[in-house]
Design a protein around this motif. Structure first.
Motif, short mmCIF file in Angstrom:
data_model
loop_
_atom_site.label_atom_id
_atom_site.label_comp_id
_atom_site.label_asym_id
_atom_site.label_seq_id
_atom_site.Cartn_x
_atom_site.Cartn_y
_atom_site.Cartn_z
N ILE A 86 -16.57 -5.81 -8.43
CA ILE A 86 -15.30 -5.44 -8.71
C ILE A 86 -15.19 -3.93 -7.73
N GLU A 87 -14.14 -4.04 -6.97
CA GLU A 87 -14.11 -2.45 -6.40
C GLU A 87 -12.75 -2.00 -6.80
N ILE A 88 -12.93 -0.73 -7.48
CA ILE A 88 -11.68 -0.24 -8.23
C ILE A 88 -11.06 0.73 -7.25
N GLY A 89 -10.08 1.11 -7.41
CA GLY A 89 -9.52 2.51 -6.57
C GLY A 89 -8.33 1.71 -5.60
N SER A 90 -7.67 2.28 -4.66
CA SER A 90 -8.33 3.63 -4.22
C SER A 90 -7.97 4.62 -5.13
N ILE A 91 -9.06 5.51 -5.45
CA ILE A 91 -8.85 6.76 -6.13
C ILE A 91 -8.51 8.02 -5.04
N THR A 92 -7.61 8.74 -5.33
CA THR A 92 -7.42 10.00 -4.49
C THR A 92 -8.09 11.31 -5.42
N GLY A 93 -8.19 12.33 -4.66
CA GLY A 93 -8.78 13.42 -5.29
C GLY A 93 -7.83 14.02 -6.29
N GLN A 94 -6.47 14.11 -5.83
CA GLN A 94 -5.45 14.55 -6.98
C GLN A 94 -4.89 13.53 -7.29
N PRO A 95 -4.15 13.70 -8.47
CA PRO A 95 -3.11 12.53 -8.95
C PRO A 95 -1.91 12.59 -8.32
N GLN A 96 -1.38 11.30 -8.05
CA GLN A 96 -0.20 11.30 -7.11
C GLN A 96 0.81 10.04 -7.48
N PRO A 97 2.04 10.12 -7.37
CA PRO A 97 2.84 8.91 -7.79
C PRO A 97 2.81 7.72 -6.84
N GLY A 98 2.44 7.87 -5.70
CA GLY A 98 2.71 6.93 -4.50
C GLY A 98 4.01 6.77 -4.09
N ASN A 99 4.46 5.97 -3.35
CA ASN A 99 5.69 5.83 -2.86
C ASN A 99 6.79 5.22 -3.67
N PRO A 100 8.16 5.63 -3.60
CA PRO A 100 8.93 5.10 -4.44
C PRO A 100 9.16 3.59 -4.74
N THR A 101 9.39 3.17 -5.79
CA THR A 101 9.45 1.71 -6.20
C THR A 101 10.70 1.23 -5.89
N PRO A 102 10.85 -0.04 -5.44
CA PRO A 102 9.94 -1.19 -5.38
C PRO A 102 9.09 -0.97 -4.10
N ARG A 103 7.78 -1.33 -4.24
CA ARG A 103 6.81 -1.11 -3.11
C ARG A 103 5.90 -2.15 -3.09
N ILE A 104 6.09 -3.36 -4.02
CA ILE A 104 5.34 -4.50 -3.45
C ILE A 104 6.47 -5.74 -3.47
N PHE A 105 6.24 -6.55 -2.55
CA PHE A 105 7.23 -7.73 -2.36
C PHE A 105 6.38 -9.04 -1.89
N ARG A 106 6.85 -10.00 -2.76
CA ARG A 106 6.24 -11.35 -2.83
C ARG A 106 6.71 -12.12 -1.42
N ILE A 113 1.98 -11.45 0.60
CA ILE A 113 2.50 -9.92 -0.20
C ILE A 113 2.77 -8.95 0.91
N ILE A 114 3.91 -8.08 0.82
CA ILE A 114 3.85 -6.90 1.49
C ILE A 114 3.72 -5.83 0.48
N ASN A 115 2.91 -4.56 0.81
CA ASN A 115 2.98 -3.41 -0.17
C ASN A 115 2.93 -2.32 0.50
N ARG A 116 3.63 -1.37 -0.18
CA ARG A 116 3.74 0.29 0.46
C ARG A 116 3.38 1.17 -0.55
N MET A 117 2.55 0.70 -1.49
CA MET A 117 2.20 1.54 -2.59
C MET A 117 1.85 2.80 -2.46
N GLY A 118 1.21 3.54 -1.37
CA GLY A 118 0.90 4.76 -0.97
C GLY A 118 0.03 5.43 -2.27
#
Ligand SMILES: Cc1cc2nc3c(=O)[nH]c(=O)nc-3n(C[C@H](O)[C@H](O)[C@H](O)COP(=O)(O)O)c2cc1C
Length: 355
Positions: A86-106, A113-118
């Motif tokens: 199992i590969e977990i992450g991606s983990i970043t050094g500092q906490p961050q919210p990522g891009n605004p939602t919606p950001r995953i599209f089926r 899928i297209i994602n722009r989770m950030g």
């Protein structure tokens, strides 16, 4: 049952909500002690599928790709589905919210899928204790930890950010993947340039007193000359392996035009990932272990990636479309195809198509 009952329900929800619901259900099931039952349901191990790679022993070559359990919420139940790692992450050094939602599209018609989770991430300090907890309980799957860059950190300071996360998680990882290829963090892919990649890898390696295998995850959108640079760097620096590939900027294989930005994964990525795996395997004469990822939906997809040179494979989008039974199905079909081809151990299949 997944395709007829659960998937229509989940696909009625926003993609990210459905994902959180599924992870939450998995976590709950783990808490109430369902793991042995789930394990029994999805059980299928065969010594023919076991393999050794970068000094680790994998009971089977099928892994969960990064991004599915970014913040270590359901590792044990995901492992119970029969993954070899199992590969977990991606983990970043500092906490961050990522891009605004919606950001995953089926895109169901294209199994994509297209994602722009950030990189939404709880950050290294929050995730490390969860990893420690996972390590305390018996866990049959190996654990890879994928590191990404905090968005607010300038590219020139990326090493410090990766080093911070590495320092927090290094005691709990079987291998570490340096993600330099997500399309959703500005400039991240520049870390694939030779001088930057070398500085990043050598910097992390200096702090790697335990000798944890360090891997690099690359983009499918690199030109051959750029791939060659990455490979030269990997071979010079002693990188343990390469993960090919992340999601793509390309929209090839989508049956309808879309304005959504982000990385494309799933069936349309399959051909490109396969080409990348074949290219990397040939250029390195099989010297650099490859984890092949992109569009695996069945045993034949896995078989083709492995015969093109992948030692291990990973799945993300296939799991969304095919459900939790996919891991068992891929293993069983892969075993069948190996038998048909007269192959008795997975290692014999790796790179067979290139010989
Ligand atoms: C919603 C989503 C989130 C992802 N997040 C990450 C991530 O955080 N880090 C990473 O290295 N890859 C991430 N990926 C990429 C996958 O790990 C994988 O490389 C890619 O999706 C191709 O495999 P697939 O076709 O089986 O999905 C993500 C993919 C998806 C669909």
């Amino acid at each position: 049952m997944y395709r007829t009952l659960l998937r229509p329900l989940l696909f009625n929800l926003d993609s990210e909500r459905a994902h959180h619901l599924a992870l939450g259900a998995a976590r709950f099931a783990g808490r109430i002690g369902m793991r042995p039952i789930v394990e029994k349901c999805f059980e299928l191990e065969d010594p023919a599928l076991s393999t050794d790679c970068f000094g680790l022993h994998f009971k089977n070559p099928i892994g969960l790709a990064a991004g599915f359990d970014k913040n270590v919420h359901a590792v044990e139940m995901l492992a119970a589905l029969g993954f070899g790692f199992i590969e977990i992450g991606s983990i970043t050094g500092q906490p961050q919210p990522g891009n605004p939602t919606p950001r995953i599209f089926r895109f169901p018609a294209d199994q994509a899928i297209i994602n722009r989770m950030g990189f939404p991430s709880d950050g290294a300090d929050a995730v490390a204790p969860r990893l420690q907890e996972v390590r305390r309980s018996p866990n049959s799957a190996l654990l890879g930890v994928n590191l990404g860059k905090t968005k607010a950190v300038a590219l020139d300071n990326a090493l410090d950010d990766y080093l911070y996360t590495f320092s927090r998680i290094k005691d709990y990882a079987d291998y570490v993947a340096l993600n330099v290829s997500s399309p959703n963090t500005p400039e991240l892919r520049k870390l694939q340039e030779r001088s930057r990649l070398e500085a990043l890898f050598r910097g992390v390696q200096r702090d790697n007193s335990r000798g944890i295998p360090l891997l690099v995850k690359v983009a499918p959108d690199l030109e051959p000359a750029q791939v060659d640079e990455v490979l030269a760097c990997c071979l010079d620096c002693g990188v343990s392996g390469i993960i090919a590939t992340n999601t793509t900027f390309s929209r090839e294989g989508l049956s309808r035009p879309t304005e959504e930005t982000g990385g494309l994964s799933g069936a349309p990525l399959r051909k490109r990932s396969l080409e990348m795996v074949r290219y990397i395997s040939r250029q390195t004469q099989g010297k650099l272990p490859i984890i092949g990822v992109g569009g695996v939906f069945c045993g034949r997809d896995a078989f083709e990636l492995i015969s093109a040179g992948a030692s291990l494979i990973q799945i993300y989008t296939g799991l969304i479309y095919e459900g939790p039974g996919l891991v068992r199905k891929v293993k069983s079909e892969l075993l069948g195809l190996m038998k048909e081809s007269g192959i008795s151990r997975l290692g014999e299949l790796v790179g067979k198509a290139n010989k």
